[in-house]
Write a protein that holds these residues in place. Structure first.
Motif, PDB file in Angstrom:
ATOM      1  N   THR A 526       0.830  -1.205   0.000  1.00 13.44           N
ATOM      2  CA  THR A 526       0.000   0.000   0.000  1.00 13.44           C
ATOM      3  C   THR A 526       0.869   1.261   0.000  1.00 13.44           C
ATOM      4  OG1 THR A 526      -1.683  -1.208   1.230  1.00 13.44           O
ATOM      5  CG2 THR A 526      -1.855   1.193   1.236  1.00 13.44           C
ATOM      6  N   ALA A 527       1.921   1.226   0.827  1.00 10.74           N
ATOM      7  CA  ALA A 527       2.739   2.429   0.972  1.00 10.74           C
ATOM      8  C   ALA A 527       3.609   2.686  -0.250  1.00 10.74           C
ATOM      9  CB  ALA A 527       3.621   2.304   2.213  1.00 10.74           C
ATOM     10  N   THR A 528       4.136   1.622  -0.859  1.00 14.39           N
ATOM     11  CA  THR A 528       5.074   1.825  -1.969  1.00 14.39           C
ATOM     12  C   THR A 528       4.381   1.910  -3.310  1.00 14.39           C
ATOM     13  OG1 THR A 528       5.342  -0.572  -2.215  1.00 14.39           O
ATOM     14  CG2 THR A 528       6.953   0.582  -0.816  1.00 14.39           C
ATOM     15  N   GLY A 529       3.178   1.315  -3.420  1.00 15.55           N
ATOM     16  CA  GLY A 529       2.520   1.253  -4.719  1.00 15.55           C
ATOM     17  C   GLY A 529       2.953   0.048  -5.537  1.00 15.55           C
ATOM     18  N   VAL A 530       3.646  -0.879  -4.894  1.00 19.90           N
ATOM     19  CA  VAL A 530       4.066  -2.118  -5.558  1.00 19.90           C
ATOM     20  C   VAL A 530       3.004  -3.182  -5.282  1.00 19.90           C
ATOM     21  CG1 VAL A 530       5.802  -3.961  -5.500  1.00 19.90           C
ATOM     22  CG2 VAL A 530       6.516  -1.559  -5.389  1.00 19.90           C
ATOM     23  N   ARG A 572       8.842   5.186  -1.515  1.00 21.83           N
ATOM     24  CA  ARG A 572       8.046   5.795  -2.597  1.00 21.83           C
ATOM     25  C   ARG A 572       8.549   7.204  -2.903  1.00 21.83           C
ATOM     26  NH1 ARG A 572       2.817   8.217  -1.876  1.00 21.83           N
ATOM     27  NH2 ARG A 572       2.669   7.037   0.070  1.00 21.83           N
ATOM     28  N   GLY A 573       8.914   7.937  -1.842  1.00 19.29           N
ATOM     29  CA  GLY A 573       9.472   9.282  -2.029  1.00 19.29           C
ATOM     30  C   GLY A 573      10.763   9.227  -2.843  1.00 19.29           C
ATOM     31  N   ASN A 574      11.614   8.248  -2.526  1.00 19.38           N
ATOM     32  CA  ASN A 574      12.868   8.110  -3.279  1.00 19.38           C
ATOM     33  C   ASN A 574      12.588   7.773  -4.740  1.00 19.38           C
ATOM     34  OD1 ASN A 574      14.000   8.491  -0.795  1.00 19.38           O
ATOM     35  ND2 ASN A 574      14.903   6.449  -0.609  1.00 19.38           N
TER      36      ASN A 574
END
Lengths: 794, 171
Positions: A526-530, A572-574
């Motif tokens: 959920t957090a990374t979008g993977v 995700r920010g990176n």
């Protein structure tokens, strides 16, 4: 649960897995018989150890003759307590924040004195377990039996010898809490009810017994330990300390663990001895407890006698509680968490759901010559809940009030938070009123009462029992760290984005089947979008995961989950920052969804993570100048604003009691609980159900029976009863959600809730059925014999 | 008789998960240790070695048996199936899927034995499968984690799906 600038939460993220009933990715291999438990680990030159255990509850060890055993075929070594002590130093199970707690130095193998039936005192290492046991029979030990301190009720009598003479007596710890005007409140109360509750000592009975395989590789200076355990970093630290090894020289690996429930989070003499033997023999040594030694040497728990009274107003207000708890913990306080915690929790938790402001509690923790007790699932909760809820029912009956309405009247109102409980515990946000309302509707309370009354007229005796409870979860350093224990309360998560767009997540919280790896994968996805099927989770290895506490006190989801959430956001920010540089877009305008970098506003795909990975890993020469991608992100988390995240819930039990035989039939069980954000309903509901049945075990079946000499009478699965499928009811579970504001994901724990409330609900239901007969029970387990005694039939 | 060497080996030959196998077995070794040690079938879990917990349940000639209560030498001539073999053959795929979907396992230690017991129950097409009957059938398999409810659900779901499939096949 926090929101971002747009007012959205993670639940609103596209492709959010949080809150969904996703099956556990790591369960497949277990279903195919491909799990790897400690006893499944293959290793060259493996030796097996078996332990000679004391047959006496208390005895001086005069001599240990090992010559005949050493001569047996297949034997590699026979090692006595004195010999092992050259390698492994003793420990004392005390902590600074339990003022006055005392215990004595404990060795991995007893040297001069054995203090309980089952204490290990000599090790035989052989090429097979069978050969080790053959040789064990030839070890000749000369014992001088000493008087055994068995009964906790007489452990403090002046005439009772002190188990450890240097301590002077058998009192290990005492805590007294006195809040408000207890004596005056009882004096002026309309109704006072009193009861003495007995809780039978029982144990965890993990289906996979305790197991450890230690391999010392002298050339590498490395001790690798495969361990069926919950807290690998704690074990690493303790092995370093007592085997005099530097931190980097010990690696603890916990792969599949066949049940733990707090049993596998303590330091056991035989497990320490196994690691010391690996050092001494410079080869891998394995110990797997057989079921008989599990009963004698796993920690026991809940050996309590509580005398308590509760004061009521005429209208049914709970005014005060006064209680006295006595508990027997065996001959040593267990290292390193101590055996004072359970009684301390009873003091902290009793009456926790209610508004009364007068409370006195005394807890005394005494030593005795039985197996050591320590923290087992829902530490102290089932005792605290039984005491308060049993008294509430007695008061309601005396006042002629409905027991559910008495609870509705007395719980701390849902709008009163944050506040402090009468014992001083800080409560952020509980939901007793909402939980009671939900339970009442879910079980059809009024209908059930009518059915009960109708059946009673036909000679069928059913009872309805209720139990409101609070539960300690998400512990900070206040639990152990402040007392000097080197047990981490912070946990971490490291994420690595790989070239094809998959993520490897290494976490310091651990898995024993509750679904830790599953919820970590959901949160990371959920957090990374993977996509979740591209997230692999690694846990249970001190060498490859961040440092952390592992699993205990319901901390995996709330603490480990938040670390994973923060790490996922950072990764995700990176990712969008590098993608922005490549795409010449503002990183703030980009997001990662379903494995691709997208335009946040439109959702239009800009590039897949696989394409980004290809550039970053294989063609970094094509990246814009000055761009250094960091596709590894680590975050740690520990709750800071509250020492614990308390949760709450309420359970109900519907039973039928056969007044001729004393048998209790469980017809149905309900639980409404509030663990904050529900990350995965499928997993959390099964945590609740499993916990309830574990609690029912203690309420109706499980009891470590000792005779007057301190001999365990029923230490086998044929004699010690556990709940089996045919006796258990279907269990309905529902939730109220009061997310904690301490973290962004808002999750609290749920592992203790079932066990915390089930015994009180069941025992109250039995007493509800018995009430027309003027009988009541207050001794667990409530066996048919206990019921018949209450009815005056035997 | 005490002089008999308990580690004297005996030759056995049997069918294991569809393959013909041979072994030399010490007289005192139980079948669970033989399957785990000699054949590496670590899906056979040992929980009590008293025949009580059911973790080591396997099929011997089609019947659910405790591997810890049979000696290895008694395997001679038998047809034995473990969870590994039942997995390989696909015979319990639906049951495994139902357990997975319903989260009818936690630590997984009881799971192979539970699946084998359920497989025996479901193999009998005539056997009724109410929740009570399923509970009775698995009452020799101890599970500390789940509280049994989800296991009963998973077996009931599978039983119903197989019944429906049989009905469709008839129609």
């Amino acid at each position: 649960m926090s929101t971002d600038a747009t007012g959205l939460t993670f639940l609103d993220r596209p492709n959010s897995y949080i809150g969904r009933s996703v099956p556990r990715p790591n369960a497949r291999r277990l279903l195919e018989g491909r799990g790897v438990y400690v006893d499944d680990v293959a290793m060259a030159r493996l030796a097996h150890v078996a332990f000679l255990r004391s047959p006496h509850a208390h005895a001086r060890i005069l001599s240990v003759g090992t010559q005949a055993a050493r001569a047996m075929p297949g034997v590699i070594a026979v090692v006595t307590g004195a010999e092992l002590a050259q390698v492994c130093t003793p420990w004392i199970g005390v902590l600074g924040h339990f003022k006055g707690l005392r215990s004595a130095p404990q060795h991995a193998l007893a040297i001069d004195r054995a203090t309980w039936v089952g204490e290990p005192l000599c090790a035989v290492v052989a090429h097979s377990r069978a050969e080790a046991e053959d040789a064990l029979a030839l070890v000749e030990v000369e014992f001088e039996p000493l008087p055994a301190v068995v009964e906790m009720e007489t452990a403090l009598d002046p005439g009772t010898p002190a188990i450890h003479p240097e301590l002077g007596d058998n009192l290990a710890f005492e805590r007294v809490l006195d809040v408000g005007e207890v004596d005056a409140t009882f004096r002026d109360a309309e109704v006072v009810v009193e009861e003495t509750f007995h809780f039978g000592r029982h144990t965890g009975v993990c289906l996979e017994p305790r197991a450890i395989l230690a391999d010392w590789a002298p050339a590498d200076g490395m001790l690798t330990v495969h361990h069926s355990f919950q807290a690998p970093h704690m074990m690493q630290d303790i092995l370093c300390k007592h085997l005099s090894l530097p931190e980097g020289a010990v690696r603890v690996i916990c792969r599949d663990v066949g049940g733990s429930f707090g049993i596998k989070v303590h330091i056991y003499p035989d497990e320490m001895a196994t690691c010391a033997l690996a050092l001494m023999l410079k080869r891998p040594v394995k110990f797997v407890a057989d079921r008989l030694e599990s009963f004698q040497s796993d920690i026991h728990a809940r050996d309590h006698r509580v005398t308590a009274r509760m004061a009521f107003s005429a209208e049914g207000d709970i005014l005060a509680i006064d209680m006295d708890d006595l508990t027997g913990i065996g001959p040593y306080s267990v290292y390193p968490r101590t055996s004072a915690v359970e009684a301390n929790q009873v003091v902290n938790l009793t009456g926790g759901p209610y508004r009364h402001r007068h409370y006195r509690a005394r807890a005394r923790v005494v030593l005795q010559n039985k197996a050591p007790t320590c923290q087992y699932r829902a530490v102290g909760h089932p005792i605290a809940t039984m005491v308060a809820e049993g008294l509430v029912d007695l008061g309601a009956a005396r006042l002629g009030l409905d027991p559910l309405s008495v609870r509705e009247r007395n719980v701390i109102p849902d709008d009163a938070y944050p506040c402090a409980g009468v014992s001083g515990i800080r409560l952020e946000k509980l939901s007793h009123q909402a939980a009671l309302a939900k339970l009442k509707a879910m079980m059809g309370y009024e209908h059930l009462r009518a059915e009960q009354a109708a059946l009673r007229r036909q000679g069928i005796h059913r009872g309805i029992g209720l139990a409101a409870f609070i539960e300690i979860t998400n512990p900070s350093a206040a639990f152990y760290g402040v007392g000097g224990a080197r047990i981490s309360s912070q946990d971490g998560c490291t994420l690595r984005l790989d070239p094809q767009g998959g993520v490897v997540a290494a976490v310091s919280v651990t898995e024993q089947g509750q679904g830790t790896e599953g919820i970590i994968a959901q949160i990371v996805a959920t957090a990374t979008g993977v996509p979740m099927d591209k997230v692999r989770v690694v846990s249970g290895d001190t060498q490859t995961t961040p440092y952390g506490g592992g699993t205990w006190a319901s901390r995996g989801a709330g603490i480990g989950g938040e670390a994973a959430w923060q790490a996922g956001k950072a990764l995700r920010g990176n990712v969008v920052s590098v993608a922005g540089a490549i795409l010449q877009a503002d990183p703030g305008s980009l997001d990662v969804r379903d494995g691709a970098v997208v335009d946040a506003a439109t959702g239009a795909e800009r590039m897949t993570l696989a394409e980004l990975g290809r550039i970053v890993y294989f063609r970094p020469d094509t990246l814009p100048p000055g761009v250094q991608p960091e596709f590894v992100a680590t975050r740690h988390y520990v709750p800071k604003d509250y020492p614990f995240a308390f949760t709450n819930g309420v359970q109900a039990s519907y039973v039928e009691v056969d007044m001729q035989t004393g048998f209790v039939r469980l017809l149905k069980h309900w639980c409404v609980e509030d663990c904050g954000t529900v990350l995965n309903p499928l997993l959390v509901d099964e945590q609740i159900r499993g916990g309830i049945v574990q609690g029912i075990g203690g309420a109706l079946f499980e009891h470590c029976l000792y005779d007057a000499d301190g001999q365990l009478q029923n230490g086998s699965m044929a004699d010690y009863l556990v709940p089996m499928a045919c006796e258990m009811p279907d269990i309905a579970v529902a939730h109220v959600v009061s997310a904690t504001a301490s973290s962004e994901i808002g999750a609290k724990g749920a592992g203790e809730a079932g066990t915390a409330g089930a015994p009180a609900a069941v025992v109250n239901a039995i007493n509800d059925a018995l009430r027309p007969f003027g009988a009541r029970v207050a001794r667990q387990p409530v066996t048919p014999e206990v019921v018949l005694e209450a009815l005056g039939l035997i | 008789m005490a002089s008999e060497n308990p580690d004297r080996e005996h030759a056995v030959a049997f069918t294991l998960n569809g393959e013909a196998v041979r072994a030399r077995v010490p007289a005192r070794m139980h079948l669970g240790d033989l399957l785990r040690g000699t054949f590496g079938l670590t899906g056979v879990h040992l929980g009590c070695e008293h025949g009580v917990c059911g973790a080591c349940t396997i099929l011997v000639d089609g019947r659910a048996v405790r591997a810890c209560l049979m000696l290895g030498v008694q395997a001679d001539g038998a047809v034995i199936e473990t969870v590994e073999g039942l997995t390989e053959s696909g015979l319990i795929r639906d049951l495994q899927d139902a357990f997975h979907a319903r989260n009818a396992l936690q630590c997984g230690y009881c799971t192979p034995g539970m699946l084998v017991t359920a497989a025996e129950l479901l193999a009998d097409e005539a056997a009724a499968s109410s929740r009570e009957e399923i509970r009775a059938a698995i009452s020799g398999n101890y599970c500390r984690c789940t509280g049994y409810h989800a296991i009963v659900d998973a077996i009931a779901t599978t039983a119903e799906a197989r019944r429906d499939a049989r009905r469709e096949a008839v129609e």
